[in-house]
Design a protein around this motif. Structure first.
Motif, mmCIF file in Angstrom:
data_model
loop_
_atom_site.group_PDB
_atom_site.id
_atom_site.type_symbol
_atom_site.label_atom_id
_atom_site.label_comp_id
_atom_site.label_asym_id
_atom_site.label_seq_id
_atom_site.Cartn_x
_atom_site.Cartn_y
_atom_site.Cartn_z
ATOM 1 N N ASN A 298 0.833 -1.187 0.000
ATOM 2 C CA ASN A 298 0.000 0.000 0.000
ATOM 3 C C ASN A 298 0.880 1.254 0.000
ATOM 4 O O ASN A 298 1.688 1.446 0.899
ATOM 5 C CB ASN A 298 -0.902 -0.026 1.246
ATOM 6 N N TYR B 51 -0.662 4.038 7.808
ATOM 7 C CA TYR B 51 -0.961 5.374 7.272
ATOM 8 C C TYR B 51 -2.124 6.055 7.987
ATOM 9 O O TYR B 51 -2.453 7.189 7.686
ATOM 10 C CB TYR B 51 -1.272 5.289 5.783
ATOM 11 N N GLY B 52 -2.734 5.360 8.922
ATOM 12 C CA GLY B 52 -3.884 5.907 9.642
ATOM 13 C C GLY B 52 -3.605 5.962 11.132
ATOM 14 O O GLY B 52 -2.829 6.798 11.601
ATOM 15 N N ALA B 53 -4.203 5.042 11.875
ATOM 16 C CA ALA B 53 -4.069 5.019 13.337
ATOM 17 C C ALA B 53 -2.646 4.781 13.803
ATOM 18 O O ALA B 53 -2.307 5.059 14.952
ATOM 19 C CB ALA B 53 -5.000 3.949 13.917
ATOM 20 N N ASP C 61 4.167 1.207 4.812
ATOM 21 C CA ASP C 61 3.723 -0.180 4.841
ATOM 22 C C ASP C 61 4.907 -1.108 4.561
ATOM 23 O O ASP C 61 5.080 -2.146 5.206
ATOM 24 C CB ASP C 61 2.613 -0.367 3.797
ATOM 25 N N SER D 184 -0.748 -2.718 11.542
ATOM 26 C CA SER D 184 -2.083 -2.922 10.970
ATOM 27 C C SER D 184 -2.614 -1.718 10.197
ATOM 28 O O SER D 184 -3.414 -1.884 9.279
ATOM 29 C CB SER D 184 -3.079 -3.307 12.065
ATOM 30 N N ASP D 185 -2.185 -0.507 10.552
ATOM 31 C CA ASP D 185 -2.703 0.710 9.905
ATOM 32 C C ASP D 185 -1.611 1.781 9.855
ATOM 33 O O ASP D 185 -1.732 2.832 10.496
ATOM 34 C CB ASP D 185 -3.931 1.202 10.680
ATOM 35 N N LEU E 250 -0.514 -1.044 15.969
ATOM 36 C CA LEU E 250 -1.226 -0.190 15.012
ATOM 37 C C LEU E 250 -0.308 0.218 13.863
ATOM 38 O O LEU E 250 -0.765 0.448 12.751
ATOM 39 C CB LEU E 250 -1.771 1.067 15.697
#
Length: 125
Positions: free
Chosen positions: A2, A95-97, A29, A92-93, A89
């Protein structure tokens, strides 16, 4: 892999998302997949102003510890406190959390030397 097109990337595998006068920074990522399961993120630079490419913290995975570098210079305004209890986090995420720090950029022109999504994709092959 990603690689969001609305972000800028460093050759050290950090990303930056600019929102008005501030920016959020984390690892890509690709970087989190290379590190493996992240167990701790340590940022002791909140309140400091650091130059571009300076280490702002460390990322501890099961088998290694890696430095995290600022893609642009700026004042570290905030550490993502969610990572204290849930460092996974970042896996798992990313670019976000899983963002790591919020900064106030010293010189937004430094963004011009960073990679766009296409160039970053070529870098990681």
């Amino acid at each position: 892999m990603n690689i969001p097109s609305d972000l800028k990337y460093s050759k050290d595998h950090e990303w930056i998302r600019v929102e008005e006068t501030c920016a959020y920074v984390g690892i890509t990522d690709f970087a989190q997949s290379q590190l493996g399961d992240i167990v701790f993120v340590d940022v002791t630079t909140v309140g400091e102003t650091l130059p571009q490419n300076e280490v702002f913290g460390t990322i501890e995975a099961v088998k290694t510890v890696s430095d995290a570098f600022l893609p642009v210079g700026g004042e570290i305004l905030e550490f993502n406190a969610s990572l204290n209890d849930s460092p996974e986090l970042v896996n798992s995420d990313p670019y976000g959390a899983g963002w790591m720090v919020k900064i106030r950029m010293t010189d937004p022109a430094e963004l011009d030397v960073l990679l766009d999504a296409e160039a970053y994709a070529k870098l990681i092959g």
